[in-house]
Design an enzyme around this catalytic site. Sequence first.
Site, mmCIF file in Angstrom:
data_model
loop_
_atom_site.group_PDB
_atom_site.id
_atom_site.type_symbol
_atom_site.label_atom_id
_atom_site.label_comp_id
_atom_site.label_asym_id
_atom_site.label_seq_id
_atom_site.Cartn_x
_atom_site.Cartn_y
_atom_site.Cartn_z
ATOM 1 N N GLU A 74 0.830 -1.213 0.000
ATOM 2 C CA GLU A 74 0.000 0.000 0.000
ATOM 3 C C GLU A 74 0.867 1.267 0.000
ATOM 4 O O GLU A 74 0.439 2.316 0.457
ATOM 5 C CB GLU A 74 -0.945 0.021 1.205
ATOM 6 C CG GLU A 74 -2.083 -0.971 1.143
ATOM 7 C CD GLU A 74 -3.162 -0.634 0.109
ATOM 8 O OE1 GLU A 74 -3.009 0.362 -0.634
ATOM 9 O OE2 GLU A 74 -4.148 -1.372 0.045
ATOM 10 N N HIS B 107 -1.846 2.777 8.122
ATOM 11 C CA HIS B 107 -2.994 2.099 7.526
ATOM 12 C C HIS B 107 -3.246 0.825 8.348
ATOM 13 O O HIS B 107 -2.316 0.070 8.615
ATOM 14 C CB HIS B 107 -2.699 1.762 6.069
ATOM 15 C CG HIS B 107 -3.665 0.791 5.488
ATOM 16 N ND1 HIS B 107 -5.032 0.965 5.556
ATOM 17 C CD2 HIS B 107 -3.472 -0.383 4.839
ATOM 18 C CE1 HIS B 107 -5.631 -0.052 4.978
ATOM 19 N NE2 HIS B 107 -4.707 -0.892 4.534
ATOM 20 N N HIS C 25 -6.464 -2.244 9.861
ATOM 21 C CA HIS C 25 -7.732 -2.959 9.587
ATOM 22 C C HIS C 25 -8.463 -3.272 10.888
ATOM 23 O O HIS C 25 -8.810 -4.430 11.124
ATOM 24 C CB HIS C 25 -7.453 -4.290 8.884
ATOM 25 C CG HIS C 25 -6.774 -4.197 7.560
ATOM 26 N ND1 HIS C 25 -6.079 -5.244 7.005
ATOM 27 C CD2 HIS C 25 -6.693 -3.184 6.665
ATOM 28 C CE1 HIS C 25 -5.597 -4.884 5.832
ATOM 29 N NE2 HIS C 25 -5.939 -3.637 5.607
ATOM 30 N N HIS D 299 -12.526 -1.738 3.241
ATOM 31 C CA HIS D 299 -11.124 -2.094 3.412
ATOM 32 C C HIS D 299 -10.643 -1.866 4.858
ATOM 33 O O HIS D 299 -10.364 -2.824 5.571
ATOM 34 C CB HIS D 299 -10.304 -1.287 2.394
ATOM 35 C CG HIS D 299 -8.850 -1.597 2.387
ATOM 36 N ND1 HIS D 299 -8.004 -1.170 1.394
ATOM 37 C CD2 HIS D 299 -8.072 -2.262 3.275
ATOM 38 C CE1 HIS D 299 -6.773 -1.580 1.663
ATOM 39 N NE2 HIS D 299 -6.794 -2.241 2.801
HETATM 40 ZN ZN LIG Z 1 -5.152 -2.779 3.911
#
Ligand SMILES: [Zn+2]
Length: 210
Positions: free
Chosen positions: A70, A89, A91, A152
């Site tokens: 990413e 980033h 999750h 996401h």
């Molecule tokens: Zn991700």
Amino acid sequence: MKEEVLKTAKDMLRKGLVEGTAGNISARMPDGSICITPSSVDYEAMTLEDICVIDVDGEQLEGERGASSEKLLHTAIYKAFDDVQSVIHSHPVYATMFAIARKPIPPCIDEFSIYVGGEVPVTEYAQSGTQNVGDNAVAVLANRGAALLANHGMVAVGPSPAKVLHITALVERSAKIVWGATALGEIHQLPEKVNQDFANIYTGYMRTAP
Ligand SMILES: [Zn+2]
């Protein structure tokens, strides 16, 4: 800076904000290059040698491993916002629930907006790993510390890896609380003036406070 990125990556795993090799952390270095966690390396096993260095176009400058898949999300944000020094980033479960429902997380806890600047918006959907993920995030992050990536996860930005991890954990905690409060009944919003006062502290101070 590499040490701080590594330490924050391990803290992120410990706090349950990611699993295995998912998510990624980066920081801008004094020369303008970016150190970033590698692709497909377990956080528990990650060492300083695994942290990669890339330029703002995503070209790899240092590191045996490949930079995070990413990386274009990170570079798009650094290119767009000179005031951002670190990007995470992740999750996390509750925030990702809101990202799938494509509902913003409302700022209905006092002082939330001081750290985030207001509600946590949802980006347009884009396939993981593409430049579009970054472009869509840039579109909503001008005056916000975090955004939900549709279907996401989350991205958060700020002045240092530790501060951005704090924002990530705060947004996840708020998502969990709002989800639970919604199950209990009606959600009550804070007065607009309260959120605006706190949002002004975010834009005037917290976004860049060392
Ligand atoms: Zn991700």
